[in-house]
Design an enzyme around this catalytic site. Structure first.
Site, mmCIF file in Angstrom:
data_model
loop_
_atom_site.group_PDB
_atom_site.id
_atom_site.type_symbol
_atom_site.label_atom_id
_atom_site.label_comp_id
_atom_site.label_asym_id
_atom_site.label_seq_id
_atom_site.Cartn_x
_atom_site.Cartn_y
_atom_site.Cartn_z
ATOM 1 N N GLU A 130 12.273 -5.003 3.233
ATOM 2 C CA GLU A 130 11.225 -5.737 2.537
ATOM 3 C C GLU A 130 11.001 -5.143 1.152
ATOM 4 O O GLU A 130 11.273 -3.962 0.925
ATOM 5 C CB GLU A 130 9.898 -5.639 3.303
ATOM 6 C CG GLU A 130 9.924 -6.157 4.710
ATOM 7 C CD GLU A 130 8.574 -6.003 5.390
ATOM 8 O OE1 GLU A 130 8.373 -6.665 6.419
ATOM 9 O OE2 GLU A 130 7.726 -5.222 4.904
ATOM 10 N N HIS A 178 1.685 -7.999 9.506
ATOM 11 C CA HIS A 178 0.599 -7.287 8.824
ATOM 12 C C HIS A 178 -0.595 -7.146 9.766
ATOM 13 O O HIS A 178 -1.262 -8.117 10.105
ATOM 14 C CB HIS A 178 0.146 -7.949 7.526
ATOM 15 C CG HIS A 178 -0.549 -6.966 6.629
ATOM 16 N ND1 HIS A 178 0.126 -6.142 5.757
ATOM 17 C CD2 HIS A 178 -1.855 -6.626 6.509
ATOM 18 C CE1 HIS A 178 -0.735 -5.369 5.121
ATOM 19 N NE2 HIS A 178 -1.936 -5.630 5.566
ATOM 20 N N HIS A 202 10.175 -0.898 4.053
ATOM 21 C CA HIS A 202 9.659 -1.498 2.816
ATOM 22 C C HIS A 202 9.671 -0.417 1.736
ATOM 23 O O HIS A 202 8.652 0.227 1.476
ATOM 24 C CB HIS A 202 8.246 -2.035 3.039
ATOM 25 C CG HIS A 202 7.698 -2.826 1.899
ATOM 26 N ND1 HIS A 202 6.884 -3.930 2.080
ATOM 27 C CD2 HIS A 202 7.811 -2.683 0.558
ATOM 28 C CE1 HIS A 202 6.537 -4.423 0.904
ATOM 29 N NE2 HIS A 202 7.093 -3.670 -0.045
#
Length: 251
Positions: free
Chosen positions: A73, A203, A43
């Protein structure tokens, strides 16, 4: 089987606390793949606090050489900043198998909510189309909201990634809201399946909350970084990856 994609952001964060390339992000990616991970996730953010553009390029080459899924991401609206070219140019250059679009601002500590597609859907639709035209599967980071998931289908997403932060927090606190939260995720997953959307999740998933979450209807992939990296401190990286692979397999 539910795929495990290991997020390497925290390895890069440790590296960036010193000069040089220690720990080596690509070497750690190899260890994860050798231990049974199904893919690698990164990410990159404009401030380059962890993953940097050269990491994305290097990991793309590694995953391509092994025919392993690479997932990038990030915020699709994040433009260039310094040597960061912006998410979309970086993704179109490196051509990962999957791009997960996330509505995080530059000053967020971490991703903490899904898209509001009533607000962002019109801006996302041409971005999604551009990525899909490049042969990249598109996943949208979403809360377990059936109305919003319906809009994800409308704007052209291939998959959703359900934001599991509140679920993980409810497990950790042994909250009375846990059953309601998990039921909402199940209902959201079933709705996504009905619409023909693939289902990812991520997450704060860990070895404690994952055994239940793996039973989510239609779950195809989880991306895990923070907890796996913490577990690697005591278990070793290869053993930590193997533990998560076994957990996802119900072993």
């Amino acid at each position: 089987m539910i795929a495990l994609s290991v997020n390497l952001n925290k390895i890069a964060l440790i590296r960036n606390s010193r000069e040089g390339n220690y720990p080596d992000v690509v070497a750690h990616a190899r260890t994860c793949l050798d231990a049974g991970a199904d893919g690698i996730t990164v990410h990159p953010r404009p401030d380059q606090r962890h993953i940097r553009p050269h990491d994305v390029r290097d990991l793309s080459a590694l995953c391509a050489s092994r025919n392993i899924e690479f997932n990038v991401e990030g915020n699709p609206f994040a433009g260039p900043m310094g040597s960061y070219p912006g998410l979309l140019p970086l993704v179109l250059e490196t051509k990962p198998q999957q791009c997960t679009l996330v509505p995080d601002s530059n000053d967020q500590l971490t991703s903490d909510h899904g898209f509001d597609l009533n607000k962002d859907g019109a801006r996302l639709e041409p971005i999604i189309q551009q990525l899909r035209d490049a042969g990249i599967r598109v996943s949208l980071f979403m809360d377990p909201d059936k109305t919003q998931i319906g809009l994800a289908k409308d704007v052209g997403a291939d998959r959703i990634e359900l934001y599991t932060g509140p679920y993980a927090e409810a497990v950790a606190r042994q909250s009375g809201d846990l059953e309601r939260i998990f039921a909402a995720h199940c209902a959201a997953a079933e709705h996504a399946l009905h619409l023909g959307l693939g289902i990812n999740a991520g997450h704060d998933l860990n070895l404690i909350n994952l055994p239940r979450y793996r039973t989510l209807p239609g779950l195809q992939e989880v991306s895990i970084g923070h907890a796996l990296t913490v577990d690697a401190i005591s278990m070793g990286l290869a053993d930590a990856v193997a533990a998560y692979v076994n957990c996802l397999a119900g072993k």
